[in-house]
Design a protein around this motif. Sequence first.
Motif, short mmCIF file in Angstrom:
data_model
loop_
_atom_site.label_atom_id
_atom_site.label_comp_id
_atom_site.label_asym_id
_atom_site.label_seq_id
_atom_site.Cartn_x
_atom_site.Cartn_y
_atom_site.Cartn_z
N ASN A 134 5.74 -15.73 -13.90
CA ASN A 134 7.00 -16.39 -13.38
C ASN A 134 6.85 -16.81 -12.01
OD1 ASN A 134 9.83 -15.94 -12.17
ND2 ASN A 134 10.24 -15.95 -14.53
N ALA A 135 7.56 -17.91 -11.60
CA ALA A 135 7.56 -18.39 -10.24
C ALA A 135 8.31 -17.45 -9.10
CB ALA A 135 8.09 -19.70 -10.25
N ALA A 136 9.17 -16.65 -9.69
CA ALA A 136 9.86 -15.77 -8.74
C ALA A 136 9.17 -14.59 -8.61
CB ALA A 136 11.11 -15.51 -9.30
N THR A 137 8.14 -14.18 -9.12
CA THR A 137 7.43 -12.91 -9.12
C THR A 137 6.87 -12.48 -7.49
OG1 THR A 137 6.87 -12.83 -11.22
CG2 THR A 137 5.51 -11.53 -9.77
N SER A 138 6.31 -13.71 -7.07
CA SER A 138 5.74 -13.48 -5.87
C SER A 138 6.67 -13.34 -4.76
CB SER A 138 5.06 -14.90 -5.17
OG SER A 138 3.77 -15.11 -6.17
N LYS A 139 7.85 -13.75 -4.71
CA LYS A 139 9.12 -13.57 -3.74
C LYS A 139 9.52 -12.27 -4.07
CE LYS A 139 10.47 -18.20 -2.21
NZ LYS A 139 11.51 -19.02 -2.02
N LEU A 140 9.69 -11.94 -5.36
CA LEU A 140 10.00 -10.57 -5.60
C LEU A 140 9.24 -9.24 -5.07
CD1 LEU A 140 11.33 -11.21 -9.36
CD2 LEU A 140 12.79 -10.81 -7.29
N ILE A 141 8.03 -9.55 -5.41
CA ILE A 141 7.08 -8.47 -4.70
C ILE A 141 7.00 -8.44 -3.23
CG2 ILE A 141 4.52 -7.90 -4.27
CD1 ILE A 141 4.05 -9.45 -6.96
N ARG A 142 7.18 -9.68 -2.45
CA ARG A 142 7.41 -9.50 -1.09
C ARG A 142 8.58 -8.84 -0.67
NH1 ARG A 142 10.14 -12.89 2.23
NH2 ARG A 142 10.10 -14.58 0.81
N VAL A 143 9.81 -9.16 -1.05
CA VAL A 143 11.09 -8.48 -0.79
C VAL A 143 11.13 -7.18 -1.44
CG1 VAL A 143 13.58 -8.76 -0.94
CG2 VAL A 143 12.38 -10.66 -0.70
N ALA A 144 10.73 -6.81 -2.56
CA ALA A 144 10.83 -5.48 -3.01
C ALA A 144 9.86 -4.49 -1.92
CB ALA A 144 10.28 -5.28 -4.28
N ARG A 145 8.82 -4.80 -1.73
CA ARG A 145 7.98 -3.96 -0.85
C ARG A 145 8.80 -3.89 0.63
NH1 ARG A 145 2.59 -3.60 -1.59
NH2 ARG A 145 2.03 -4.00 0.40
N SER A 146 9.43 -4.55 0.94
CA SER A 146 10.34 -4.20 2.21
C SER A 146 11.49 -3.54 2.11
CB SER A 146 10.69 -5.78 3.02
OG SER A 146 11.99 -6.10 1.96
N VAL A 147 11.78 -2.93 0.93
CA VAL A 147 12.96 -1.87 0.70
C VAL A 147 12.41 -0.62 0.36
CG1 VAL A 147 14.97 -1.64 -0.52
CG2 VAL A 147 14.22 -3.99 -0.29
N PRO A 148 12.50 0.13 1.30
CA PRO A 148 12.10 1.56 0.85
C PRO A 148 12.75 2.20 -0.18
CG PRO A 148 12.22 1.34 3.33
CD PRO A 148 13.00 0.56 2.59
N ALA A 149 12.49 3.15 -0.95
CA ALA A 149 13.17 3.70 -2.16
C ALA A 149 12.34 4.66 -2.88
CB ALA A 149 13.81 2.63 -3.27
N ASP A 150 13.11 5.53 -3.54
CA ASP A 150 12.26 6.70 -4.13
C ASP A 150 12.37 6.14 -5.57
OD1 ASP A 150 12.75 8.81 -2.17
OD2 ASP A 150 14.86 8.15 -2.52
N LEU A 151 12.80 5.00 -5.96
CA LEU A 151 12.48 4.60 -7.68
C LEU A 151 12.90 3.07 -7.58
CD1 LEU A 151 12.21 5.43 -10.61
CD2 LEU A 151 14.67 5.52 -10.94
N ALA A 164 6.33 -2.18 -9.19
CA ALA A 164 4.90 -1.34 -9.22
C ALA A 164 4.42 -1.38 -7.79
CB ALA A 164 4.27 -1.84 -10.37
N SER A 165 4.33 -2.64 -7.40
CA SER A 165 3.74 -2.76 -6.03
C SER A 165 4.58 -2.07 -4.83
CB SER A 165 3.86 -4.38 -5.76
OG SER A 165 3.19 -4.63 -4.51
N ALA A 166 5.94 -2.14 -5.10
CA ALA A 166 6.68 -1.46 -4.04
C ALA A 166 6.77 0.15 -4.08
CB ALA A 166 8.30 -1.90 -4.33
N ALA A 167 6.67 0.49 -5.33
CA ALA A 167 6.49 1.79 -5.48
C ALA A 167 5.16 2.48 -4.94
CB ALA A 167 6.42 2.14 -7.02
N ALA A 168 4.21 1.66 -5.08
CA ALA A 168 2.83 1.98 -4.61
C ALA A 168 2.82 2.21 -3.16
CB ALA A 168 1.61 1.33 -5.05
N ARG A 169 3.64 1.08 -2.48
CA ARG A 169 3.56 0.97 -0.94
C ARG A 169 4.43 2.28 -0.30
NH1 ARG A 169 5.17 -4.19 2.77
NH2 ARG A 169 4.79 -3.13 4.85
N HIS A 170 5.51 2.61 -1.04
CA HIS A 170 6.39 3.78 -0.35
C HIS A 170 6.15 5.21 -1.30
CE1 HIS A 170 8.63 0.73 1.95
NE2 HIS A 170 8.46 -0.24 0.70
N GLY A 171 5.22 5.02 -1.93
CA GLY A 171 4.74 6.50 -2.43
C GLY A 171 5.98 7.11 -3.57
N ALA A 172 6.44 5.84 -4.28
CA ALA A 172 7.71 6.26 -5.13
C ALA A 172 7.18 6.17 -6.53
CB ALA A 172 8.79 5.17 -4.71
N ARG A 173 8.26 5.87 -7.51
CA ARG A 173 7.87 5.97 -8.68
C ARG A 173 8.95 4.61 -9.40
NH1 ARG A 173 8.50 10.83 -12.50
NH2 ARG A 173 6.66 10.04 -13.34
#
Length: 453
Positions: A134-151, A164-173
Amino acid sequence: MGNGRRPAVERLPRRIGRQVARGPGNGLNHQVVAKTLTRRVCIVTPGALGSNPRTVKEAEALSGAGFKVTVISTRHRPEVDPLDDSILDTADWNSIRLDLRTRLRRLPGKLTHTAARFAAERWDRAFLIDRAFNAATSKLIRVARSVPADLYIAHYPAALPAAASAAARHGARYAFDAEDFHPGDWPDDPVYEPLQRALNRIERRYLPGAAYITAAAPLIASAYSKRYPVALPAVILNTFPKDQAPVAPTPCGSGAPGPSLYWFSQTIGPDRGLETAVKAIGIAESRPYLYLRGLPQPGYLDDLMALADGHGVRDRLRILDIDRPSRMVPLAAEFDIGLGIEAGQTANRRIALTNKMFTYLLAGVPALLTDIPAHRDLQQTLGFAAKLFPVGDARAMAARIDEWLRNAEALQAARQEAWRLGQERYNWDYEAVRLRDCVVTALDPDGIRSPTS
């Protein structure tokens, strides 16, 4: 931003600091509330808020339960912007919207998508496959990784790599909500094989690692558990809050002219059963009007009107403007009968339960449904609040219409039963507790579940 242009990524903080309800009947207890108040949930979707009511309901339910919620979504259709704005006017959660409405803003994602799709066909690399789908996935990955969360909760497969990428970066699920059975989204045609392969790789890579999976229909949950090594997903039906329902059932619809049939969707287009409905109103002795709400696909309305002309019913086919998701239930209550007439042309369409049926029930409107597996199973629990007819059979559809519209007592009884079912079982108040329990368990497996779950 001195030139007055909106930023490509729009971040809006929560606008209302709603307090967590602690009264009876809300499905919460004090120990759970105390834990959730410190927990952060990030919901990720490649769609727009105004065309994705399930995402909005999830955000509202979790925010209302005390979680700190951020929703990452997109903007890509200007006609949906007013719906987005109406949602954000009262949102008590944070919003981040990726603006993809112009070609210039879509171009980087399109280029990345095209290059990744080309490369993914030659090299089996997760980085490429994730971005090829999907053409939006790259941007979604970049933005999601910038948002700390637990889930992180992904809606639609295009958001799975981002969650999944954001969860791995922030030690979340991370978790996944399956509103559809996405491997069954496309017809059985070789032209779709590249998309099928990319989807299969994404879901097979990420779904087993999800803290939980939810599904919008029982048959969707079953299909996912059979296809991948995952536990049976929890079923969270696509229902709506009880406070949107009329205070009492009515014997018939109030819409004029009538009698009336009602259908709504994001898009008015082919392969939705509308052609059968047009033919059926030309056959039915009750001479009903057919009301369609949605955005017509280019050129489709001309074809549908031509069909209506051929059956002598052009004057009884009415097109209605789109409206806010929160208005769908009261708007549906104005009509006599609601239509759930999916043709079931794909595997997903045969087993999915769209939000139409549950909108009708909450509105106190009986549903006329095509006889596909998902509708057949649901009808067994709805009794005389729903009727089935074979796909594409306009004469059978007309007969079912007349059974209600030519019998005022039967129509009134069906509307009363639909309203009762909406109040007692098929509503978001019930489903929101189940959703909240999934999140609480994912974040704290030893936590305390609500006594109503």
